[in-house]
Structure formats: structure tokens, C-alpha cells
Design an enzyme around this catalytic site. Sequence first.
Site, short mmCIF file in Angstrom:
data_model
loop_
_atom_site.label_atom_id
_atom_site.label_comp_id
_atom_site.label_asym_id
_atom_site.label_seq_id
_atom_site.Cartn_x
_atom_site.Cartn_y
_atom_site.Cartn_z
N CYS A 69 0.85 -1.20 0.00
CA CYS A 69 0.00 0.00 0.00
C CYS A 69 0.89 1.25 0.00
O CYS A 69 1.73 1.42 0.89
CB CYS A 69 -0.87 -0.02 1.25
SG CYS A 69 -1.92 1.40 1.43
N CYS A 193 -0.18 4.36 -6.50
CA CYS A 193 -1.31 3.77 -5.78
C CYS A 193 -1.54 2.38 -6.34
O CYS A 193 -1.44 2.17 -7.56
CB CYS A 193 -2.56 4.63 -5.96
SG CYS A 193 -4.05 3.90 -5.25
#
Length: 270
Positions: A69, A193
Amino acid sequence: MIGVFDSGFGGLTVHRALIAALPGRDFMYLGDNRNAPYGIRPPIDVLNLTCAALERLFAENCTLAVVACNTASTVALRWIQQQWLPVRRREDGIARNAIGIVVPTVEAATGIGSERGTIAVFATRRTVESDCYPIEIRKRRPDITVVQQACPELAGSIERGAPREELSALVKRYVGELLNAAGRAPECVILGCTHYPLVADLFAAALPSGVRMIHQPEATAGALKVYLERHPEYDGSHDGRRKFLSTGFSREALPLIEKFWGGQVPFVQA
Ligand code: DGL
């Protein structure tokens, strides 16, 4: 066992590349779906949730964790590596580490053959506010200008299965805002992302031609291979075992898993 952690299912884009690069290794995935999205949470929440996720992976016998992440890597990982992990290692008396997605990405963007000029970073609001990408890029290449664009609606729109035209309009808007603010086209783009590999083609279409795009899953897989060669202490089991955990798994998530993984995987509730 190597743990891979993300706020949700988006990190499966990275997980797939890690398994492809190291098929014989044992991997466990943990998605914190109950608490996603991280990109809009206060930094202290991201830090606490990331520590809790690492605890969970360590409890499952992972000694090395890859934080896939971007939001967790940019907001929490430095403090975790410097302050939290040394204490955990002392307490447990065994090698434990967590590596993130930022350094492999930045190395790919600034490595041999990379040009001077401007690197553009598209990411969640929290990742942009952390300034982690500009800081890490300038450490290696102070001659490079970094411009950032928060894309607060993009990950959520990908998750809810927004139509391609809607995603394309959103990407065009964010690219337009970045180009306006930068005043020139970047030489290189980081899609910072886990969700953005799914719309990489829309970014390529919206950006001026010839812009180099960094692919985080492949960059992270290459970095993990090198890391494991240098750190034989993490040379654990090689049975090709896979385990998929989620803190918020439900049947409604099946289409999303399919989207990020390209098929179904047997998730169990964490
Ligand atoms: N996985 C997050 C990231 O890479 C995106 C989704 C979220 O906001 O939790 O930044």
C-alpha cells in the site's frame, strides 16, 4: 513465509507480480478491507493500522512483510522501520523486517538511464501530503523536479466499478490539473497507488506521448528478489504455499478480487 499487506484488494496487483517473480516462495496476503480506504484517513490511523497488520502477519509466521500500500508505505513505514521494528526484533529475538513500495519505485524512476527534468507522481491525498516521494527522489537526484497530483476520487471509483468513460474523464481531469500546475510535460510518471495499474492505459492516453511510466508491481518484484539474495536470514520456506486473508471479506468483494487478480483466490476472514 513472505507477507504482503495492503489496505484492501488493490495490493493484489503487486502480489501477483511478486509471486510471478518468486513462484517457489511461500506468500501470505493480508488486505485490511474493514478499514479501507487508507488514503483519506488521518496519518495516526494509517500508522496504527499498519502496525496492527504487521503484527498479524508476524503472528502468521511471516518474518518479512512487503507493504504494498502506497499510503501505508509513505505515511507509516519510515517510523515503523526506525522505531517499531527494532523493538519487535528485540522482543522476539528473530529477524523481522518490513519493506515498502516507495524505494523500488523511486529507484526505477531515478536509476541508470533516467533523464533530468520532471517526475510526476499521481497518488492518494495522504500519500501526496506525506511528501515521501519528493523527499526520496531528491535524496537520489536533486537535479530532478517533482510535481504531485492527489487523485482523491480515483481509487474509490475503480473499486465501485465505475464505467471506463467515467474513469477516463477523471484521469484526464487529474492529468490536466497536474500539467497546468507544472507548466510543462513530465519526462516520467509514477502511478503511486495500488489501484492505478488498472487505469495505466488511461493515464498513458491522457499524458503527452513519450512519457516514461513506472510500473510499481514489476519494480517491487525486482527489488524483493535482490533483497532476498542479500538477506539470506529471510530465506524461509519454499513450498509455493499461498494464503489470502482479509479483515472484511464478503461475497460482494468477488468481482473486485477478480479485477485486481485476474481470477478468483480463496480469501479467508482475518
Ligand atoms: N492501497 C492504497 C494505496 O496504494 C489505495 C487505496 C486506499 O486509499 O486505501 O495508496
